[in-house]
Design a protein around this motif. Structure first.
Motif, PDB file in Angstrom:
ATOM      1  N   TYR A 180       0.813  -1.208   0.000  1.00  0.00           N
ATOM      2  CA  TYR A 180       0.000   0.000   0.000  1.00  0.00           C
ATOM      3  C   TYR A 180       0.845   1.256   0.000  1.00  0.00           C
ATOM      4  O   TYR A 180       1.984   1.269   0.456  1.00  0.00           O
ATOM      5  CB  TYR A 180      -0.920   0.024   1.222  1.00  0.00           C
ATOM      6  CG  TYR A 180      -1.820  -1.171   1.323  1.00  0.00           C
ATOM      7  CD1 TYR A 180      -2.955  -1.264   0.527  1.00  0.00           C
ATOM      8  CD2 TYR A 180      -1.535  -2.202   2.202  1.00  0.00           C
ATOM      9  CE1 TYR A 180      -3.783  -2.370   0.609  1.00  0.00           C
ATOM     10  CE2 TYR A 180      -2.358  -3.306   2.291  1.00  0.00           C
ATOM     11  CZ  TYR A 180      -3.482  -3.379   1.491  1.00  0.00           C
ATOM     12  OH  TYR A 180      -4.310  -4.471   1.571  1.00  0.00           O
ATOM     13  N   ALA A 181       0.244   2.309  -0.523  1.00  0.00           N
ATOM     14  CA  ALA A 181       0.758   3.654  -0.331  1.00  0.00           C
ATOM     15  C   ALA A 181      -0.032   4.278   0.813  1.00  0.00           C
ATOM     16  O   ALA A 181      -1.255   4.399   0.727  1.00  0.00           O
ATOM     17  CB  ALA A 181       0.602   4.476  -1.609  1.00  0.00           C
ATOM     18  N   MET A 182       0.661   4.662   1.870  1.00  0.00           N
ATOM     19  CA  MET A 182       0.003   5.104   3.094  1.00  0.00           C
ATOM     20  C   MET A 182      -0.090   6.623   3.168  1.00  0.00           C
ATOM     21  O   MET A 182       0.765   7.344   2.652  1.00  0.00           O
ATOM     22  CB  MET A 182       0.753   4.581   4.314  1.00  0.00           C
ATOM     23  CG  MET A 182       0.867   3.067   4.371  1.00  0.00           C
ATOM     24  SD  MET A 182      -0.758   2.255   4.523  1.00  0.00           S
ATOM     25  CE  MET A 182      -1.298   2.903   6.114  1.00  0.00           C
ATOM     26  N   GLY A 183      -1.121   7.080   3.850  1.00  0.00           N
ATOM     27  CA  GLY A 183      -1.301   8.507   4.048  1.00  0.00           C
ATOM     28  C   GLY A 183      -1.931   8.810   5.396  1.00  0.00           C
ATOM     29  O   GLY A 183      -2.480   7.930   6.064  1.00  0.00           O
TER      30      GLY A 183
ATOM     31  N   SER B 168       4.407   8.527  -1.746  1.00  0.00           N
ATOM     32  CA  SER B 168       4.096   8.285  -3.143  1.00  0.00           C
ATOM     33  C   SER B 168       3.965   6.789  -3.368  1.00  0.00           C
ATOM     34  O   SER B 168       4.421   5.981  -2.551  1.00  0.00           O
ATOM     35  CB  SER B 168       5.186   8.867  -4.048  1.00  0.00           C
ATOM     36  OG  SER B 168       6.410   8.163  -3.884  1.00  0.00           O
ATOM     37  N   TRP B 169       3.331   6.396  -4.473  1.00  0.00           N
ATOM     38  CA  TRP B 169       3.187   4.989  -4.794  1.00  0.00           C
ATOM     39  C   TRP B 169       4.551   4.308  -4.956  1.00  0.00           C
ATOM     40  O   TRP B 169       4.733   3.169  -4.528  1.00  0.00           O
ATOM     41  CB  TRP B 169       2.360   4.813  -6.063  1.00  0.00           C
ATOM     42  CG  TRP B 169       2.133   3.398  -6.439  1.00  0.00           C
ATOM     43  CD1 TRP B 169       2.702   2.713  -7.468  1.00  0.00           C
ATOM     44  CD2 TRP B 169       1.261   2.471  -5.774  1.00  0.00           C
ATOM     45  NE1 TRP B 169       2.245   1.422  -7.493  1.00  0.00           N
ATOM     46  CE2 TRP B 169       1.354   1.244  -6.470  1.00  0.00           C
ATOM     47  CE3 TRP B 169       0.410   2.558  -4.674  1.00  0.00           C
ATOM     48  CZ2 TRP B 169       0.633   0.121  -6.096  1.00  0.00           C
ATOM     49  CZ3 TRP B 169      -0.304   1.436  -4.287  1.00  0.00           C
ATOM     50  CH2 TRP B 169      -0.192   0.243  -5.003  1.00  0.00           C
TER      51      TRP B 169
ATOM     52  N   TYR C 245       4.849  13.497   0.607  1.00  0.00           N
ATOM     53  CA  TYR C 245       4.098  14.712   0.331  1.00  0.00           C
ATOM     54  C   TYR C 245       3.487  15.229   1.625  1.00  0.00           C
ATOM     55  O   TYR C 245       3.080  14.441   2.484  1.00  0.00           O
ATOM     56  CB  TYR C 245       3.001  14.437  -0.693  1.00  0.00           C
ATOM     57  CG  TYR C 245       3.512  13.876  -2.003  1.00  0.00           C
ATOM     58  CD1 TYR C 245       4.003  14.710  -2.994  1.00  0.00           C
ATOM     59  CD2 TYR C 245       3.508  12.507  -2.235  1.00  0.00           C
ATOM     60  CE1 TYR C 245       4.480  14.191  -4.188  1.00  0.00           C
ATOM     61  CE2 TYR C 245       3.977  11.980  -3.426  1.00  0.00           C
ATOM     62  CZ  TYR C 245       4.465  12.829  -4.403  1.00  0.00           C
ATOM     63  OH  TYR C 245       4.936  12.311  -5.587  1.00  0.00           O
ATOM     64  N   TYR C 246       3.413  16.554   1.739  1.00  0.00           N
ATOM     65  CA  TYR C 246       2.886  17.175   2.943  1.00  0.00           C
ATOM     66  C   TYR C 246       1.986  18.345   2.590  1.00  0.00           C
ATOM     67  O   TYR C 246       2.221  19.055   1.606  1.00  0.00           O
ATOM     68  CB  TYR C 246       4.011  17.682   3.845  1.00  0.00           C
ATOM     69  CG  TYR C 246       4.919  16.595   4.357  1.00  0.00           C
ATOM     70  CD1 TYR C 246       4.603  15.887   5.510  1.00  0.00           C
ATOM     71  CD2 TYR C 246       6.089  16.269   3.682  1.00  0.00           C
ATOM     72  CE1 TYR C 246       5.434  14.879   5.975  1.00  0.00           C
ATOM     73  CE2 TYR C 246       6.923  15.264   4.140  1.00  0.00           C
ATOM     74  CZ  TYR C 246       6.593  14.576   5.285  1.00  0.00           C
ATOM     75  OH  TYR C 246       7.408  13.577   5.750  1.00  0.00           O
ATOM     76  N   ALA C 247       0.960  18.534   3.405  1.00  0.00           N
ATOM     77  CA  ALA C 247       0.156  19.736   3.292  1.00  0.00           C
ATOM     78  C   ALA C 247       0.998  20.943   3.687  1.00  0.00           C
ATOM     79  O   ALA C 247       1.881  20.844   4.541  1.00  0.00           O
ATOM     80  CB  ALA C 247      -1.078  19.639   4.184  1.00  0.00           C
TER      81      ALA C 247
ATOM     82  N   ARG D 228       7.170  20.605   9.879  1.00  0.00           N
ATOM     83  CA  ARG D 228       6.870  20.240  11.262  1.00  0.00           C
ATOM     84  C   ARG D 228       6.535  18.757  11.420  1.00  0.00           C
ATOM     85  O   ARG D 228       6.861  18.157  12.434  1.00  0.00           O
ATOM     86  CB  ARG D 228       5.704  21.071  11.798  1.00  0.00           C
ATOM     87  CG  ARG D 228       5.959  22.568  11.801  1.00  0.00           C
ATOM     88  CD  ARG D 228       4.842  23.314  12.515  1.00  0.00           C
ATOM     89  NE  ARG D 228       3.554  23.140  11.838  1.00  0.00           N
ATOM     90  CZ  ARG D 228       2.473  22.608  12.405  1.00  0.00           C
ATOM     91  NH1 ARG D 228       2.515  22.177  13.657  1.00  0.00           N
ATOM     92  NH2 ARG D 228       1.341  22.513  11.718  1.00  0.00           N
ATOM     93  N   PHE D 229       5.876  18.185  10.419  1.00  0.00           N
ATOM     94  CA  PHE D 229       5.444  16.788  10.481  1.00  0.00           C
ATOM     95  C   PHE D 229       6.300  15.929   9.556  1.00  0.00           C
ATOM     96  O   PHE D 229       6.754  16.389   8.503  1.00  0.00           O
ATOM     97  CB  PHE D 229       3.980  16.644  10.043  1.00  0.00           C
ATOM     98  CG  PHE D 229       2.971  17.204  11.008  1.00  0.00           C
ATOM     99  CD1 PHE D 229       3.346  18.018  12.066  1.00  0.00           C
ATOM    100  CD2 PHE D 229       1.626  16.913  10.844  1.00  0.00           C
ATOM    101  CE1 PHE D 229       2.411  18.538  12.944  1.00  0.00           C
ATOM    102  CE2 PHE D 229       0.678  17.414  11.711  1.00  0.00           C
ATOM    103  CZ  PHE D 229       1.069  18.232  12.763  1.00  0.00           C
ATOM    104  N   THR D 230       6.490  14.670   9.926  1.00  0.00           N
ATOM    105  CA  THR D 230       7.245  13.725   9.112  1.00  0.00           C
ATOM    106  C   THR D 230       6.539  12.375   9.092  1.00  0.00           C
ATOM    107  O   THR D 230       6.238  11.817  10.149  1.00  0.00           O
ATOM    108  CB  THR D 230       8.675  13.535   9.638  1.00  0.00           C
ATOM    109  OG1 THR D 230       9.345  14.798   9.698  1.00  0.00           O
ATOM    110  CG2 THR D 230       9.455  12.601   8.723  1.00  0.00           C
ATOM    111  N   ILE D 231       6.290  11.856   7.896  1.00  0.00           N
ATOM    112  CA  ILE D 231       5.719  10.529   7.762  1.00  0.00           C
ATOM    113  C   ILE D 231       6.850   9.525   7.554  1.00  0.00           C
ATOM    114  O   ILE D 231       7.810   9.798   6.828  1.00  0.00           O
ATOM    115  CB  ILE D 231       4.697  10.462   6.604  1.00  0.00           C
ATOM    116  CG1 ILE D 231       3.998   9.098   6.559  1.00  0.00           C
ATOM    117  CG2 ILE D 231       5.349  10.775   5.265  1.00  0.00           C
ATOM    118  CD1 ILE D 231       2.838   9.031   5.563  1.00  0.00           C
ATOM    119  N   SER D 232       6.760   8.371   8.199  1.00  0.00           N
ATOM    120  CA  SER D 232       7.764   7.337   8.059  1.00  0.00           C
ATOM    121  C   SER D 232       7.091   5.974   8.208  1.00  0.00           C
ATOM    122  O   SER D 232       5.911   5.891   8.568  1.00  0.00           O
ATOM    123  CB  SER D 232       8.890   7.501   9.081  1.00  0.00           C
ATOM    124  OG  SER D 232       8.398   7.393  10.406  1.00  0.00           O
TER     125      SER D 232
END
Length: 128
Positions: free
Chosen positions: A32-35, A52-53, A63-65, A71-75
């Motif tokens: 999956y591509a997670m968000g 991203s896929w 990608y970030y708003a 300030r935010f980081t996805i991992s």
């Protein structure tokens, strides 16, 4: 079959940090591509961050708003089948229910309709 469970929400002061976790079961996270999305009271669900896929098989892109960029980081940790959202320098306007979501096609990363599976949400409240 596929289940997403968020955790890590809470109440904290502005300027503090918090890390949200999303555990995925039923399928490998790598499929999956997670968000991450959030929804504040009286407002529509909005995009926060996503992979991203192509991140499924490489380092990929994130990608970030505009409201959270810097300030935010996805991992993610594929071995633990878990995706994270590290939130720093929190502001009162970050107060919302945060949802993790999974899409199994390329789609549009910023649109909720692109995501097939959703977690139950976890509340984040930031006081001034």
């Amino acid at each position: 079959q596929v289940q997403l469970v968020e955790s890590g929400g809470g109440l904290l002061q502005a300027g503090c940090s918090l890390r949200l976790s999303c555990a995925v079961s039923g399928r490998s996270l790598s499929r999956y591509a997670m968000g991450w999305f959030r929804q504040a009271p009286g407002k529509e669900r909005e995009f926060v961050a996503a992979f991203s896929w192509s991140a499924n098989w490489s380092a990929g892109n994130t990608y970030y708003a505009d409201s959270v960029k810097g300030r935010f980081t996805i991992s993610r940790d594929n071995a633990k089948n878990t995706v994270y959202l590290q939130m720093n320098s929190l502001k009162p306007e970050d107060t919302a229910v945060y949802y993790c979501a999974a899409r199994d096609s390329s789609g549009s990363y910023y649109q909720p309709l692109s995501y097939r599976y959703w977690g139950q949400g976890t509340q984040v409240t930031v006081s001034s």
